[in-house]
Design an enzyme around this catalytic site. Sequence first.
Site, short mmCIF file in Angstrom:
data_model
loop_
_atom_site.label_atom_id
_atom_site.label_comp_id
_atom_site.label_asym_id
_atom_site.label_seq_id
_atom_site.Cartn_x
_atom_site.Cartn_y
_atom_site.Cartn_z
N HIS A 145 0.83 -1.21 0.00
CA HIS A 145 0.00 0.00 0.00
C HIS A 145 0.86 1.25 0.00
O HIS A 145 0.54 2.24 -0.64
CB HIS A 145 -0.93 -0.04 1.21
CG HIS A 145 -1.98 -1.10 1.06
ND1 HIS A 145 -2.72 -1.57 2.10
CD2 HIS A 145 -2.38 -1.78 -0.03
CE1 HIS A 145 -3.55 -2.49 1.66
NE2 HIS A 145 -3.35 -2.64 0.38
N GLU A 197 -1.13 -14.42 -25.93
CA GLU A 197 -0.09 -14.69 -24.92
C GLU A 197 0.31 -16.16 -24.92
O GLU A 197 1.31 -16.53 -24.34
CB GLU A 197 -0.61 -14.33 -23.52
CG GLU A 197 -0.96 -12.88 -23.37
CD GLU A 197 -1.47 -12.55 -21.97
OE1 GLU A 197 -0.72 -12.01 -21.18
OE2 GLU A 197 -2.65 -12.85 -21.71
N ASP A 202 4.06 -12.61 -21.29
CA ASP A 202 3.68 -14.02 -21.15
C ASP A 202 4.03 -14.81 -22.40
O ASP A 202 4.52 -15.93 -22.32
CB ASP A 202 2.18 -14.14 -20.86
CG ASP A 202 1.90 -14.02 -19.36
OD1 ASP A 202 2.61 -14.67 -18.58
OD2 ASP A 202 0.99 -13.26 -18.98
N CYS A 206 1.40 -5.05 -26.16
CA CYS A 206 1.30 -4.30 -24.90
C CYS A 206 2.19 -4.86 -23.79
O CYS A 206 2.01 -4.56 -22.63
CB CYS A 206 -0.15 -4.26 -24.42
SG CYS A 206 -0.83 -5.88 -24.00
C1 PEP Z 1 1.84 -9.60 -20.99
O1 PEP Z 1 1.81 -10.78 -20.61
O2 PEP Z 1 2.64 -9.18 -21.86
C2 PEP Z 1 0.93 -8.62 -20.41
C3 PEP Z 1 0.87 -7.40 -20.88
O3 PEP Z 1 0.18 -9.03 -19.36
P1 PEP Z 1 0.74 -9.09 -17.85
O4 PEP Z 1 2.13 -8.49 -17.87
O5 PEP Z 1 -0.20 -8.31 -17.03
O6 PEP Z 1 0.72 -10.54 -17.58
MG MG Z 2 0.12 -11.45 -19.46
#
Ligand code: PEP
Ligand code: MG
Length: 767
Positions: free
Chosen positions: A381, A623, A647, A694
């Site tokens: 937090h 992913e 991932d 992303c």
């Molecule tokens: C990813 O796996 O690239 C992703 C953006 O999701 P996270 O990092 O939240 O698993």
């Molecule tokens: Mg991910």
Amino acid sequence: MTLAASDSTNDRTSDSNGWTGSRRLLRLLRDLIRGEGASQDRLDKAVDIVSKEFHAEVCSIYVMRADETLELYASIGLNAAAVHRTRLRVGEGLVGEIAARALPFALADAQAHPSFAYRPETGEEAFVSLVGVPILQNKAVLGVLVVQNKTARDYTEAEVEGLETLAIVLAEMLATGARDGVDTTQRGDAAAVLPARFSGIALTAGLAVGRVVEHRRGVVPGKVVAEDPENELARLQTALENLRASIDTLLLRHDVAAVGEHREILETYRMFSEDRGWLGRIHDAVHSGLTAEAAVQKVRNDTRARMDAIKDPYLRERAADLDDLGDRLLRHLLGEETGAPRALPEDAVLLARDLGPADLLDYDLERLRAVVLEEGSPMAHMAIIARSLELPVMGRCRGVVSQAREGDTIIVDADNEQVLLRPNQSVVDSFTESMDAMARRRAEYAAVRDLPPVTRDGLRISLSINAGLLIDLQQMHASGADGIGLYRTEIPFMVRDSLPDVDEQTELYKRVLDQARDKSVVFRTLDIGGDKILPYWRGATDENPAMGWRAIRIGIDRPVMLRQQLRALLRAAAGRELNVMFPMVSEVAEFESARTLMRREIEREEGQGAPLPEKVNIGVMLEVPALAWQLPALLERCHFISIGSNDLFQFLFACDRGNPRVARRYDNLSPAVLSFLRSVVAQADAAGCTLSLCGEMAGSPLEAMALVGCGLRKLSMPPPAVGPVKTMLRSLYAEPLRDLVSQLAELPDHSVREQLRAYAIDHEIAI
Ligand code: PEP
Ligand code: MG
């Protein structure tokens, strides 16, 4: 082991907790502490009293020395020759284990325990059962109190509790020990003048140079044994009222933004001060004969001991909040809370073992440059509050507090996850230079803030940010990003104490959309499970959580939570565009199931005449590699795809993204990755389906350059990366790069990073 029959039975207390303590015993020890004589004599008397009262053949006190060894300081029952001779390292033997874990141990057969370390000089082979408790003060282990019996005894919880209460009294004796001759002198000064480097984890990014200020050492209750419990309860009540009022004042501080999860954290924190279980335990400890402050300290020690055993990150945070409240309550009891912000010298860097959520706000924030902790986690937090204040914080820097001295120069380089203590002047100069250069670069990035992310040959690349908290939206506007390409919805779930219902979720998503104004937001449905366990959602304990029951797998198997989330998203986006994507989809059939849930929710809302979004775009995160072999079928069914490279690459290479031993084993800039991405881009383009990426990869200028070379035109990244990536794009010709990347993708090399870097340097691309 049972307590000896007391000659004044009325003096014995027995409460709802089952703790049978003896006020008489507490008083005997108290008088001993207050009395005359050298510490050694008094420790000898203490073990004598405790062993008699507990009918124990052995009672020993081990004292923590400056060199972090535990010395047998006083004993009844062990060989006298072992006293001052037997020493155990922290973690060595059962006594060392008790100190290392700061936890009590009660063992019917101590010698059968794997940590048992036999010391022939003690003669302890004659004793079978053992109960030991740490002697704690302000989270520091001052020693260990041990009781042993010849027979195999099953010690009860109440007996352990009894010893813990005695340990509070002994802590007082040991804390003043240096004065009276107990050798607990601090580590020699030689180590304290040399430069030292600590690595840890960045809880919030950034760089700072400043001077060490030690967060106040925890407060020490002066008096531990109470004369009049009623009086103590009244003092406790007053202190609690003052505590609550002081949190209310923090909530009104104007230098903390008015909205955001950090406010909610403070409000929940305030709520904890009414927690009945916590208050009940403090009351019980007062009834057992302790003063209000000693009772709070005892409960705080217990909370802390329990905390280490809690795996669930959310519940740990809750326990950490209670621990912090205990500290604050102690200060109120001792009249050490004035309510005024704590003064700091210029350029202060705060060092602490850990900080509670409200602690930062006690300080003069104008002068605070960074925080360094021995503990802490990114979801703590306090870290969320620090993010809202844009304060660099380094966590898990083991040993930093004991090695630093007030006023030492310190460099906090959270961007590279390191802390430099007492660096040489040349190091300080080079960091100051790089901070100046960063400030200049930030000014340059600010200058491109309103310029479009267009390559020199006119290709418009969309740059968005990854977000998870409301405070991130400020960064989206400040960075000039096109929107939010990934809103991780599980993060707000993780900072709450119960599952937000549909109305609460609707309110939250509405706030995100309102604050994003005309910019687009892509909401990712909950990616929980694995290591992201919510207290109100008990998942399976998987062997391989990343590949276990997580994300959409839970969403489909237990659809209530996902349906509620989709309903909230539909309501929040009424009259506007809604973008939703599903995480960890492995096959088209899974996507179909999720899309069916969304359709049902739309029909349900329609059926009730509720206003709907203007448009609903449904996307998928790529992913899991298997999904890449179903792209033709997938692309015609979804509105967009976003590659979750974090991932995806761990599954492509079978390489755990969280395991530092293999972290750098494979390179994202490898022919395999480039070929994979080029193939996905080609198929998405052919199908006319929007594609973005992303993962963290998009946030590095060199990687982003390679992604543009693969043909990607939409990237989403952490907010601070937008400026550097945009600057890179504005110096780049995209078309010739595509030819280079298609050639590199064919190579048999481990990595093509160096070729890409050389290309960037040759072509004056700002990487
Ligand atoms: C990813 O796996 O690239 C992703 C953006 O999701 P996270 O990092 O939240 O698993
Ligand atoms: Mg991910």
